[in-house]
Design an enzyme around this catalytic site. Structure first.
Site, mmCIF file in Angstrom:
data_model
loop_
_atom_site.group_PDB
_atom_site.id
_atom_site.type_symbol
_atom_site.label_atom_id
_atom_site.label_comp_id
_atom_site.label_asym_id
_atom_site.label_seq_id
_atom_site.Cartn_x
_atom_site.Cartn_y
_atom_site.Cartn_z
ATOM 1 N N THR A 134 5.847 -5.400 7.347
ATOM 2 C CA THR A 134 4.853 -4.422 7.785
ATOM 3 C C THR A 134 5.542 -3.182 8.323
ATOM 4 O O THR A 134 6.584 -3.269 8.987
ATOM 5 C CB THR A 134 3.914 -4.998 8.865
ATOM 6 O OG1 THR A 134 3.068 -3.958 9.361
ATOM 7 C CG2 THR A 134 4.686 -5.615 10.018
ATOM 8 N N CYS A 182 -23.538 -12.522 1.552
ATOM 9 C CA CYS A 182 -24.706 -11.733 1.182
ATOM 10 C C CYS A 182 -25.117 -10.865 2.365
ATOM 11 O O CYS A 182 -25.269 -11.363 3.487
ATOM 12 C CB CYS A 182 -25.854 -12.657 0.780
ATOM 13 S SG CYS A 182 -27.408 -11.779 0.469
ATOM 14 N N HIS A 231 -7.610 -8.636 9.074
ATOM 15 C CA HIS A 231 -8.408 -7.808 8.167
ATOM 16 C C HIS A 231 -9.298 -8.632 7.246
ATOM 17 O O HIS A 231 -9.796 -8.117 6.247
ATOM 18 C CB HIS A 231 -7.484 -6.888 7.357
ATOM 19 C CG HIS A 231 -6.730 -5.921 8.218
ATOM 20 N ND1 HIS A 231 -5.465 -5.451 7.906
ATOM 21 C CD2 HIS A 231 -7.064 -5.343 9.396
ATOM 22 C CE1 HIS A 231 -5.063 -4.625 8.859
ATOM 23 N NE2 HIS A 231 -6.006 -4.552 9.769
ATOM 24 N N PHE A 279 0.803 -1.220 0.000
ATOM 25 C CA PHE A 279 0.000 0.000 0.000
ATOM 26 C C PHE A 279 0.835 1.269 0.000
ATOM 27 O O PHE A 279 0.521 2.222 -0.698
ATOM 28 C CB PHE A 279 -0.949 0.009 1.215
ATOM 29 C CG PHE A 279 -2.093 -0.945 1.069
ATOM 30 C CD1 PHE A 279 -3.307 -0.526 0.561
ATOM 31 C CD2 PHE A 279 -1.948 -2.277 1.413
ATOM 32 C CE1 PHE A 279 -4.377 -1.401 0.403
ATOM 33 C CE2 PHE A 279 -3.008 -3.169 1.269
ATOM 34 C CZ PHE A 279 -4.210 -2.717 0.763
ATOM 35 N N ARG A 280 1.911 1.294 0.780
ATOM 36 C CA ARG A 280 2.567 2.572 1.046
ATOM 37 C C ARG A 280 3.927 2.771 0.397
ATOM 38 O O ARG A 280 4.512 3.826 0.538
ATOM 39 C CB ARG A 280 2.702 2.760 2.572
ATOM 40 C CG ARG A 280 1.354 2.984 3.234
ATOM 41 C CD ARG A 280 1.433 3.024 4.741
ATOM 42 N NE ARG A 280 0.141 3.401 5.291
ATOM 43 C CZ ARG A 280 -0.877 2.567 5.424
ATOM 44 N NH1 ARG A 280 -0.754 1.314 5.051
ATOM 45 N NH2 ARG A 280 -2.031 2.983 5.929
ATOM 46 N N CYS A 338 -31.016 -14.983 -2.887
ATOM 47 C CA CYS A 338 -32.016 -13.968 -2.554
ATOM 48 C C CYS A 338 -31.874 -12.672 -3.347
ATOM 49 O O CYS A 338 -32.717 -11.785 -3.235
ATOM 50 C CB CYS A 338 -31.978 -13.658 -1.053
ATOM 51 S SG CYS A 338 -30.536 -12.699 -0.532
ATOM 52 N N CYS A 393 -29.062 -12.340 3.302
ATOM 53 C CA CYS A 393 -29.290 -13.676 3.872
ATOM 54 C C CYS A 393 -28.043 -14.279 4.509
ATOM 55 O O CYS A 393 -28.111 -15.369 5.070
ATOM 56 C CB CYS A 393 -29.850 -14.623 2.816
ATOM 57 S SG CYS A 393 -28.657 -15.137 1.547
#
Length: 247
Positions: free
Chosen positions: A196, A130, A122, A36-37, A158, A133
């Site tokens: 990280t 869903c 995460h 990400f960074r 559904c 349902c």
């Protein structure tokens, strides 16, 4: 790469009986998944909206189609395989030396490599449910929804909207998973932190529960915990762990 650092790491692992690995996006970059960074990370790429805004809960509900356009393109990479870091951690667990993997990643690569005890802080892109349902589906339903008339994944049962089982910005972490991660980190004699920046909270705060003997940092760049570690290696984690022999 400094061979003496590898020797020190090998010695720490040899003596350890309860290792816990805490990892982030850098663990999967060697598999071809962007972090990400970093300079080439998702937060530095050009999109209609900032990526950190797109992967927020409010954006998901307000601009669902754009969310899924980004999500399918950047967070559902297909044909990605585990790298040496994932396989070595699975090998350490099988040998009875690794208690668990605590990961901020959502790609499922630790399990694909063979790890069994994985705390996914995460969530996972491999699970989707869903909103109406609560039926669960794998990632195929998200991928195939690109061909739907409205470009959105709908529940075959559904018709409700399907949401990835990942923690978006503005959403809280799963308390059961947090408690499990805290418990296993507090039991560790060695905590290896890898890939990280330790800047995303509350996940990064979990390392404060470590009370063991050896804190090891494997990350290409500096982290706030570097000064507290017994060993710091600023090299790609897969290249480092691939040199470790599991005894």
């Amino acid at each position: 790469m400094n061979s003496s650092d590898i020797s020190i790491l090998q010695n720490i692992i040899n003596k350890s009986k309860r290792i816990v690995f805490f990892g982030g996006a850098g663990v999967s970059t060697e598999s071809g998944i962007p972090d990400f960074r970093s300079v080439d990370g998702l937060y530095n790429q050009e999109w209609k909206y900032p990526p950190e805004e797109i992967i927020s809960a409010s954006f998901f509900y307000k601009n669902t189609k754009e969310f899924y356009r980004f999500y399918r393109a950047k967070l559902l990479p297909q044909g990605i395989e585990p790298n040496p870091a994932h396989y070595k951690l699975a090998e350490l667990e099988k040998a009875g030396k690794l208690l668990a993997v605590v990961t901020q990643n959502i790609d499922g690569l630790h399990q694909k490599a063979g790890s069994k005890n994985v705390y996914e802080l995460h969530g996972s892109t491999l699970r989707n449910y869903c909103l109406d349902c609560h039926t669960f589906y794998d990632e195929k339903i998200i991928i195939e929804s690109e061909n739907a008339p409205d470009k959105l994944p709908h529940c075959p049962k559904c018709g409700g909207l399907i949401k990835p089982d990942v923690v978006l910005y503005e959403e809280g972490l799963n308390q059961e998973i947090i408690e499990g991660a805290v418990r296993t980190i507090s039991q560790a004699d060695t905590l290896i932190i890898g890939g990280t920046s330790l800047t995303v909270y509350p996940a990064a705060g979990l390392v404060n529960y470590f009370r063991g003997e050896n804190l090891v940092l494997l990350n290409k760049s500096y982290t706030p915990q570097d000064s507290m570690a017994n060993l710091v290696i600023h090299e790609p984690i897969g290249q480092v762990l691939s040199q470790i022999i599991v005894k």
